[in-house]
Design a protein around this motif. Structure first.
Motif, PDB file in Angstrom:
ATOM      1  N   MET A  11     -65.448  50.782  52.683  1.00 10.57           N
ATOM      2  CA  MET A  11     -64.819  51.467  51.557  1.00 10.57           C
ATOM      3  C   MET A  11     -63.339  51.074  51.544  1.00 10.57           C
ATOM      4  N   ILE A  12     -62.895  50.533  50.414  1.00 13.18           N
ATOM      5  CA  ILE A  12     -61.471  50.211  50.256  1.00 13.18           C
ATOM      6  C   ILE A  12     -60.868  51.259  49.333  1.00 13.18           C
ATOM      7  N   LYS A  13     -59.818  51.878  49.798  1.00 15.15           N
ATOM      8  CA  LYS A  13     -59.125  52.893  48.992  1.00 15.15           C
ATOM      9  C   LYS A  13     -57.813  52.283  48.480  1.00 15.15           C
ATOM     10  N   PRO A  14     -57.827  51.854  47.224  1.00 11.50           N
ATOM     11  CA  PRO A  14     -56.575  51.356  46.648  1.00 11.50           C
ATOM     12  C   PRO A  14     -55.761  52.526  46.089  1.00 11.50           C
ATOM     13  N   ASN A  15     -54.581  52.261  45.652  1.00 12.75           N
ATOM     14  CA  ASN A  15     -53.801  53.263  44.916  1.00 12.75           C
ATOM     15  C   ASN A  15     -53.817  52.845  43.447  1.00 12.75           C
ATOM     16  N   VAL A  16     -54.623  53.562  42.683  1.00 15.02           N
ATOM     17  CA  VAL A  16     -54.766  53.240  41.255  1.00 15.02           C
ATOM     18  C   VAL A  16     -54.409  54.491  40.459  1.00 15.02           C
ATOM     19  N   ALA A  17     -53.363  55.144  40.872  1.00 13.32           N
ATOM     20  CA  ALA A  17     -53.044  56.449  40.291  1.00 13.32           C
ATOM     21  C   ALA A  17     -52.744  56.382  38.798  1.00 13.32           C
ATOM     22  N   PHE A  18     -52.197  55.269  38.342  1.00 16.63           N
ATOM     23  CA  PHE A  18     -51.716  55.208  36.959  1.00 16.63           C
ATOM     24  C   PHE A  18     -52.328  54.034  36.199  1.00 16.63           C
ATOM     25  N   ASP A  19     -52.306  54.163  34.879  1.00 16.93           N
ATOM     26  CA  ASP A  19     -52.832  53.063  34.058  1.00 16.93           C
ATOM     27  C   ASP A  19     -51.699  52.097  33.709  1.00 16.93           C
ATOM     28  N   ARG A  20     -51.206  51.447  34.730  1.00 19.41           N
ATOM     29  CA  ARG A  20     -50.100  50.506  34.583  1.00 19.41           C
ATOM     30  C   ARG A  20     -50.586  49.075  34.841  1.00 19.41           C
ATOM     31  N   PRO A  21     -49.961  48.105  34.187  1.00 25.63           N
ATOM     32  CA  PRO A  21     -50.313  46.706  34.494  1.00 25.63           C
ATOM     33  C   PRO A  21     -49.830  46.322  35.895  1.00 25.63           C
ATOM     34  N   ALA A  70     -46.105  47.001  39.647  1.00 21.32           N
ATOM     35  CA  ALA A  70     -46.174  47.373  41.076  1.00 21.32           C
ATOM     36  C   ALA A  70     -46.351  48.872  41.326  1.00 21.32           C
ATOM     37  N   ALA A  71     -46.928  49.567  40.374  1.00 17.91           N
ATOM     38  CA  ALA A  71     -47.185  50.997  40.566  1.00 17.91           C
ATOM     39  C   ALA A  71     -48.580  51.235  41.138  1.00 17.91           C
ATOM     40  N   THR A  72     -49.382  50.178  41.180  1.00 17.26           N
ATOM     41  CA  THR A  72     -50.764  50.293  41.657  1.00 17.26           C
ATOM     42  C   THR A  72     -51.079  49.125  42.599  1.00 17.26           C
ATOM     43  N   THR A  73     -52.192  49.258  43.310  1.00 21.06           N
ATOM     44  CA  THR A  73     -52.627  48.161  44.186  1.00 21.06           C
ATOM     45  C   THR A  73     -52.862  46.905  43.351  1.00 21.06           C
ATOM     46  N   HIS A  74     -52.313  45.804  43.813  1.00 22.07           N
ATOM     47  CA  HIS A  74     -52.409  44.567  43.027  1.00 22.07           C
ATOM     48  C   HIS A  74     -53.827  43.985  43.116  1.00 22.07           C
ATOM     49  N   LEU A 107     -59.091  49.647  34.835  1.00 25.93           N
ATOM     50  CA  LEU A 107     -59.074  48.535  33.881  1.00 25.93           C
ATOM     51  C   LEU A 107     -57.673  47.928  33.769  1.00 25.93           C
ATOM     52  N   LYS A 108     -56.678  48.780  33.517  1.00 24.35           N
ATOM     53  CA  LYS A 108     -55.333  48.269  33.274  1.00 24.35           C
ATOM     54  C   LYS A 108     -54.673  47.720  34.537  1.00 24.35           C
ATOM     55  N   SER A 109     -55.067  48.237  35.682  1.00 26.24           N
ATOM     56  CA  SER A 109     -54.472  47.714  36.918  1.00 26.24           C
ATOM     57  C   SER A 109     -55.094  46.384  37.316  1.00 26.24           C
ATOM     58  N   GLY A 110     -56.163  46.009  36.628  1.00 21.11           N
ATOM     59  CA  GLY A 110     -56.815  44.728  36.905  1.00 21.11           C
ATOM     60  C   GLY A 110     -57.877  44.815  37.983  1.00 21.11           C
ATOM     61  N   LEU A 111     -58.135  46.000  38.525  1.00 24.93           N
ATOM     62  CA  LEU A 111     -59.117  46.115  39.609  1.00 24.93           C
ATOM     63  C   LEU A 111     -60.554  46.065  39.096  1.00 24.93           C
ATOM     64  N   THR A 112     -60.766  46.493  37.863  1.00 22.51           N
ATOM     65  CA  THR A 112     -62.120  46.409  37.287  1.00 22.51           C
ATOM     66  C   THR A 112     -62.553  44.948  37.234  1.00 22.51           C
ATOM     67  N   ALA A 113     -61.634  44.096  36.834  1.00 26.05           N
ATOM     68  CA  ALA A 113     -61.953  42.670  36.729  1.00 26.05           C
ATOM     69  C   ALA A 113     -62.279  42.089  38.102  1.00 26.05           C
ATOM     70  N   VAL A 114     -61.517  42.485  39.129  1.00 29.34           N
ATOM     71  CA  VAL A 114     -61.779  41.974  40.489  1.00 29.34           C
ATOM     72  C   VAL A 114     -63.123  42.487  40.991  1.00 29.34           C
ATOM     73  N   ALA A 115     -63.410  43.756  40.731  1.00 32.32           N
ATOM     74  CA  ALA A 115     -64.679  44.336  41.170  1.00 32.32           C
ATOM     75  C   ALA A 115     -65.850  43.598  40.530  1.00 32.32           C
ATOM     76  N   SER A 116     -65.681  43.284  39.260  1.00 34.46           N
ATOM     77  CA  SER A 116     -66.729  42.566  38.552  1.00 34.46           C
ATOM     78  C   SER A 116     -66.884  41.154  39.118  1.00 34.46           C
ATOM     79  N   GLU A 117     -65.780  40.499  39.340  1.00 32.61           N
ATOM     80  CA  GLU A 117     -65.773  39.113  39.844  1.00 32.61           C
ATOM     81  C   GLU A 117     -66.341  39.019  41.266  1.00 32.61           C
ATOM     82  N   MET A 118     -66.022  40.021  42.107  1.00 32.24           N
ATOM     83  CA  MET A 118     -66.408  39.951  43.520  1.00 32.24           C
ATOM     84  C   MET A 118     -67.678  40.747  43.820  1.00 32.24           C
ATOM     85  N   ASN A 119     -68.259  41.333  42.785  1.00 29.61           N
ATOM     86  CA  ASN A 119     -69.452  42.159  42.957  1.00 29.61           C
ATOM     87  C   ASN A 119     -69.202  43.346  43.903  1.00 29.61           C
ATOM     88  N   LEU A 120     -68.105  44.017  43.661  1.00 25.65           N
ATOM     89  CA  LEU A 120     -67.767  45.199  44.455  1.00 25.65           C
ATOM     90  C   LEU A 120     -68.297  46.442  43.751  1.00 25.65           C
TER      91      LEU A 120
END
Lengths: 339, 393
Positions: free
Chosen positions: A108-118, A122-126, A160-173
């Motif tokens: 389990m990876i716990k990122p910091n995705v508290a806000f809908d920022r790009p 640098a307000a969220t896990t890159h 979505l806005k932090s870009g993590l949805t795209a990584v999850a989709s790409e890496m099958n997370l």
């Protein structure tokens, strides 16, 4: 004036109460007191004394921490300009990801995705940091990587806005959003955290837990790094803890015993945190800090990445005072490398 | 006596009891002592609340989990949607409309579902922007001062310090750049001065000025300005030219749509722009320079002849300006040396050296201002005289 004759005026006065009558009266009074006591005891509900309040016994999170090594470092600092290379360098300095992740592990990876920022703010896990860590987990043999957080804003929007949805989709997370039934009571003997709801679904199958946090300024507690990152697991009206912010953050060092924490200091939100909003708030520091002691990791982050005086970061001192980590990171077994 | 009482009681028999047995007295005392002891025990228990015993039953907080309209609407509901391939704008529903998002409310509110939760309390006019090339990603979100933390968490107290009233925000897709979007935030404050205060607090020292909003600047990824009581933030998702162009167009649109109101900001308008050090403007509502008469003062630092000069301006009624100027002069005379300088362009001026620093202060009609805490008098005097002559604008 003559003395009144009490016997005439009140034939049942004290003089006329005989022993039998007195005992009867005493018996009745005693019975009434005893009856009142029994009724009070029957009606007394110690656990429902105040409507809406009752004792809730929750679960405790188990420790995911690795065995302490006397040979391998517990803290690694890597400098570089590329996320993946720098994270790889930090993990190599710690002894490799396979020191922490074994075949078949569910991570389990716990990122910091508290806000809908790009990501650039640098307000969220890159997303590049998530991609690199997930890749290392799979390379070490992880069967599954779950990514979960309970953001301040709408979870779907934040991921979505932090870009993590795209990584999850790409890496099958597995991307886990908080749902209605995702929460369970947690019990902790913390300074302020005693009984609370937390986002427990991700922990049901996880065998390893990695905290992956950005390094950023925070308006209330000076800094949000790997320790504060666990705030995102709490449910409920968790903002009420803001008035005890340093106490609650120090409690997270007790609540979570993760396998590993990684502090992303490639781009640091130096001001106007935790939300930021301007690129001018962000400073490239080109550093990744990884370790098993989140207090030591944060101590490095605060002094070397946010470039502030560690003496003012109360929550780290509170955690150290309770034996939950070592603020003197230089005293730990650490390794500093260039990617 | 007894006979008098007896006559007043009609047929009722008089109760006269002068002797109470010892046993009864003792039992009565015991009962009273017990009652007092119970009272004390209750008081002590009540004063020492034990959270271990009386933990919050989160179910009881259901009623507090009011959903925020539009909160969940910032992203597509379909799991396969990505930033590059977002779902249609109409797909997301607001928190109030979509049961699944009760989970979000639960996440925030801790309640297990919120079927009977009250309807959103915060509503307002949707943020509609009539521009080609953008498409709303979501519903408009509304927050007030009390629930602002739900949007910006730990940043909320900074806004509350300036009496923020509402936040209205919405995201827009940039149709010309796949995956790009622009976030629009409109923070409404109780006054233009407070809006300016928050704007100034977050000002980017490297920001470039805007030709469409005097209190504004552009950053690398956005536009930020104060207009009327509103502090507007337009934040682009990236630095693609198409995204930045749309962000600028949105900023211009908002500057055009929002009413202009500079009440209380006259002093700010009078601060000269030439030589001003970026990010140095500040607002002091009361007790500027330690003077009770100095209210609503704007200050900034200036580069002038190689030195850095702090300069302040207060705009008020002419009588009040005269009184404040005189009072400040008297104050300086008590702690230092004061010289009256020749009038310049109808402005009265005095200079003073107090605690080793120089002050050159003028008063003209309802305007009071000057240089303070300067290292040398010549520069301070020259700056003030040039300002009064209109040579520094």
């Amino acid at each position: 004036m003559s003395t009144p004759n009490h016997n005439d005026a009140a034939p049942w006065s004290a003089d006329s109460v005989n022993r039998r009558e007195f005992l009867v009266r005493l018996g009745i009074t005693g019975a009434l007191i005893a009856g009142s006591g029994l009724a009070a005891r029957k009606l007394w509900q110690p656990k429902h004394f105040v409507p809406g309040f009752e004792k809730v016994k929750g679960a405790q999170l188990r420790s995911y921490a690795p065995e302490i090594s006397k040979v391998l470092p517990s803290l690694a600092i890597a400098h570089g300009t590329d996320h993946e290379k720098t994270i790889r360098a930090a993990m190599a300095a710690l002894g490799g990801m396979d020191r922490f992740i074994q075949n078949g592990d569910v991570v389990m990876i716990k990122p910091n995705v508290a806000f809908d920022r790009p990501p650039a703010l640098a307000a969220t896990t890159h997303p590049d940091a998530l991609r690199a860590v997930a890749k290392l987990c799979f390379e070490a043999g992880a069967s599954k990587v779950v990514v979960a957080d309970n953001p301040i804003n709408s979870p779907t929007g934040c991921f979505l806005k932090s870009g993590l949805t795209a990584v999850a989709s790409e890496m099958n997370l597995d991307l886990l959003y908080p749902e209605t039934n995702s929460f369970a009571p947690l019990s902790l003997d913390g300074e302020v955290l005693k009984e609370w709801t937390f986002f427990n679904t991700p922990f049901k199958k996880a065998t390893k837990v990695i905290g992956l946090a950005p390094c950023k300024d925070h308006n209330l507690c000076h800094a949000s790094m790997t320790t504060k990152n666990w705030y995102g697991l709490l449910g409920g009206r968790r903002n009420q803890f803001h008035q005890y912010i340093h106490s609650i953050v120090s409690d997270f060092a007790l609540m979570m015993k993760p396998t590993l924490v990684i502090l992303d200091g490639m781009n640091v939100l130096m001001s106007n945190g935790p939300t930021g909003g301007r690129l001018s708030d962000v400073k490239p520091m080109n550093t990744i800090v990884a370790g098993t002691d989140m207090i030591a990791v944060d101590a490095y982050g605060y002094s070397h990445l946010l470039e502030r005086d560690i003496a003012e970061l109360t929550y780290l001192h509170k955690a150290q005072d309770r034996g939950l980590g070592n603020i003197n990171w230089q005293d730990t077994l650490y390794k500093e490398v260039q990617a | 006596m007894a006979s008098e009482k007896k006559s007043g009681t009609g047929n009722r028999r008089e109760f006269v009891r002068t002797r109470v047995p010892l046993a009864e007295r003792i039992s009565s005392i015991v009962i009273v002592i017990l009652m007092v002891a119970i009272g004390i025990a209750i008081a002590i228990k009540g004063r020492h609340f034990n959270p271990d015993i009386f933990a919050v039953r989160t179910d009881s907080l259901k009623s507090t989990t009011a959903a925020v309209e539009g909160k969940a609407g910032t992203a597509p509901s379909s799991p396969e949607a990505t930033a590059e391939n977002p779902a249609p704008a109409e797909a997301p529903k607001s928190v109030a409309e979509k049961p699944a998002v009760a989970a979000d409310a639960s996440a925030e509110g801790g309640a297990e579902g919120s079927g009977d939760a009250p309807k959103p309390a915060v509503k307002g006019e949707p943020l509609e922007i009539a521009l080609a090339g953008i498409k709303p990603m979501s519903d408009t979100e509304f927050y007030n001062s009390d629930n602002l933390f739900e949007k910006i968490d730990g940043r909320a107290p900074a806004y509350q310090n300036f009496n923020v009233q509402t936040l209205r925000c919405r995201s827009f897709n940039v149709t010309a750049a796949a995956g790009s979007y622009v976030d629009v935030y409109e923070y409404r404050f109780d006054s233009p001065v407070d809006a300016f205060g928050m704007f100034a607090l977050e000002r980017d020292p490297k920001g470039g000025p805007l030709d469409f909003a005097p209190d504004g600047y552009s950053g690398e990824m956005g536009y930020f300005f104060r207009q009327g009581t509103v502090y507007v933030q337009i934040i682009a998702s990236d630095v693609k030219p198409e995204t930045i162009a749309l962000a600028k167009a949105i900023a211009q649109n908002r500057a055009k749509e929002l009413p202009v109101d500079d009440s209380g900001l006259a002093g700010r308008r009078k601060l000269p722009a030439a030589g001003m050090i970026a990010d140095s403007v500040s607002f002091v509502p009361e007790n500027a320079q330690g003077q009770a008469a100095f209210k609503d003062v704007f200050q900034a630092k200036y580069n002038f002849n190689g030195s850095e000069l702090p300069f302040f301006i207060m705009v008020t009624q002419p009588d009040d300006a005269v009184k404040a100027w005189k009072s400040f002069q008297d104050f300086c005379a008590r702690f230092g040396k004061v010289d009256n300088l020749p009038d310049v362009n109808s402005g009265k001026i005095f200079s003073a050296q107090v605690f080793g620093k120089w002050k050159v202060v003028y008063q003209r009609a309802g305007e009071l201002g000057g240089v303070f805490d300067a290292a040398d008098e010549t520069n301070a005097q020259a700056f003030v005289e040039k300002y009064l002559r209109g040579e520094i604008k």
